[in-house]
Design a protein around this motif. Structure first.
Motif, short mmCIF file in Angstrom:
data_model
loop_
_atom_site.label_atom_id
_atom_site.label_comp_id
_atom_site.label_asym_id
_atom_site.label_seq_id
_atom_site.Cartn_x
_atom_site.Cartn_y
_atom_site.Cartn_z
N GLN A 209 0.83 -1.21 0.00
CA GLN A 209 0.00 0.00 0.00
C GLN A 209 0.86 1.25 0.00
O GLN A 209 0.53 2.25 -0.66
N TYR A 212 2.27 1.61 -3.50
CA TYR A 212 1.24 2.04 -4.44
C TYR A 212 0.93 3.53 -4.28
O TYR A 212 0.60 4.21 -5.27
N SER A 215 2.52 5.76 -6.81
CA SER A 215 2.40 5.37 -8.21
C SER A 215 1.77 6.42 -9.11
O SER A 215 2.00 6.43 -10.32
N MET A 220 -6.74 2.87 -5.04
CA MET A 220 -6.97 1.42 -5.03
C MET A 220 -7.62 1.04 -3.71
O MET A 220 -7.30 1.62 -2.67
N GLY A 239 -5.47 -6.09 -3.77
CA GLY A 239 -5.77 -4.74 -4.22
C GLY A 239 -6.70 -4.78 -5.42
O GLY A 239 -6.71 -5.76 -6.18
N TRP A 248 -4.76 -6.88 -7.87
CA TRP A 248 -3.33 -6.95 -7.52
C TRP A 248 -3.17 -7.98 -6.42
O TRP A 248 -3.79 -7.90 -5.37
N ILE A 295 5.71 -0.62 -9.72
CA ILE A 295 4.84 0.47 -10.19
C ILE A 295 4.74 0.46 -11.71
O ILE A 295 3.66 0.66 -12.28
N LEU A 298 2.33 -2.31 -12.72
CA LEU A 298 0.95 -1.93 -12.45
C LEU A 298 0.46 -0.88 -13.46
O LEU A 298 -0.67 -0.96 -13.95
#
Length: 317
Positions: A209, A212, A215, A220, A239, A248, A295, A298
């Protein structure tokens, strides 16, 4: 300073020391030669050799504080206390140990463990915190390092619970520190942190987290169940990006220890992919060692999701 002056004014030696602990080099700087050090540290003498190159200015049993000072002086300029000795410096006196004093030094420095001092080289040196004249790691680092060195579950549980209950460190901070640390000795503190967190799915998820949050991607949601258009449960991914239908998954090995666990993971992902959900898989060590790659992965999959129709699934509830 003229040789011998210190012998007529013993305050010179005491003033040059740190709580009665001094290096041989510091003694030489005020005129105390090797011969005088050897005589005064001989059996029955007023001093003693605490560690290689380190002298204690009395011949009684060293206190825990004196041992900690000696450990820092032995490991040199960049060393900091951690684990139980660090906790004691932060005010957790009952965790002070008469055994090993653990110190951290930068990875590119060389210093061997000796006597009661355990030297750990690390690429992740913590911020230095001054506590009572001692250089120590942050409290959260000391707590996790102490947990890693605890061999009994009850002891580890008592240690970490006390740190949290005093309000100095949160469970989330402990989890993130553990996720970023070396994997050696993490089984017990990982279990305790999950207990303290009320059954958190994975310590690595908290680090995920945090990664993220840097990112730049849309918000999310985490650990929320997904259902299909008929209201049937599909999965509860670590996620979820709802606008594109992207899941995720943090692949923690501790949840794949049996054939049955592994089979459940494969079936869950197959259900998601069959419905058109994009599943991005990340290993916990990638979060620690290469967050930029995580990252990037994603982001690429998010863009892919925007280029195809969104699957007919929704957040449950």
């Amino acid at each position: 300073m003229r040789r011998g002056t210190w012998a007529h004014d013993h305050t010179l030696v005491a003033q040059a020391s740190t709580n009665g602990v001094i290096t041989v080099g510091q003694l030489a700087a005020i005129g105390v030669g090797d011969g005088a050090v050897g005589r005064r540290c001989a059996p029955g003498g007023p001093w003693q050799r605490l560690l290689p190159g380190i002298v204690l200015l009395h011949n009684s049993i060293p206190s825990n504080r004196e041992r900690s000072v000696g450990a820092i002086l032995y490991a040199r300029d960049h060393a900091v206390l951690t684990a139980h000795a660090g906790l004691a410096a932060h005010g957790f006196a009952r965790w002070s140990s008469t055994g090993t004093v653990d110190v951290l030094i930068p990875h590119d420095e060389r210093r061997s463990s000796t006597s009661f001092v355990a030297v750990e080289r690390t690429r992740r040196m913590p911020a230095v915190v001054a506590r009572g004249g001692l250089r120590t790691a942050t409290l959260v680092r000391c707590a996790v390092d102490a947990g890693r060195r605890t061999t009994k579950l009850d002891g580890c549980r008592s240690l970490l619970a006390e740190v949290v209950q005093r309000g100095d460190v949160s469970v989330e901070e402990l989890a993130i520190e553990l996720a970023e640390s070396t994997t050696r000795g993490t089984a017990l503190p990982r279990r305790v942190i999950e207990e303290l967190g009320g059954g958190a799915h994975s310590v690595a998820e908290l680090l995920a987290q945090r990664v993220y949050s840097t990112s730049g991607l849309p918000p999310m949601v985490f650990n929320r169940p997904i259902e299909d258009s008929n209201g049937n449960f599909v999965a509860c991914p670590d996620g979820w990006l709802d606008d594109v239908g992207l899941a995720w998954e943090i692949d923690s090995l501790q949840h794949h220890l049996t054939v049955q666990d592994h089979e459940k993971t494969i079936l869950r992902r197959a259900r998601m992919q069959k419905l058109g959900i994009i599943v991005v898989e990340t290993l916990p060590n990638q979060l620690r060692t290469n967050p930029r790659l995580v990252i990037s992965d994603l982001t690429a999959n998010y863009r892919l999701g925007t280029q195809r129709p969104r699957p007919d699934v929704r957040l449950s509830g």
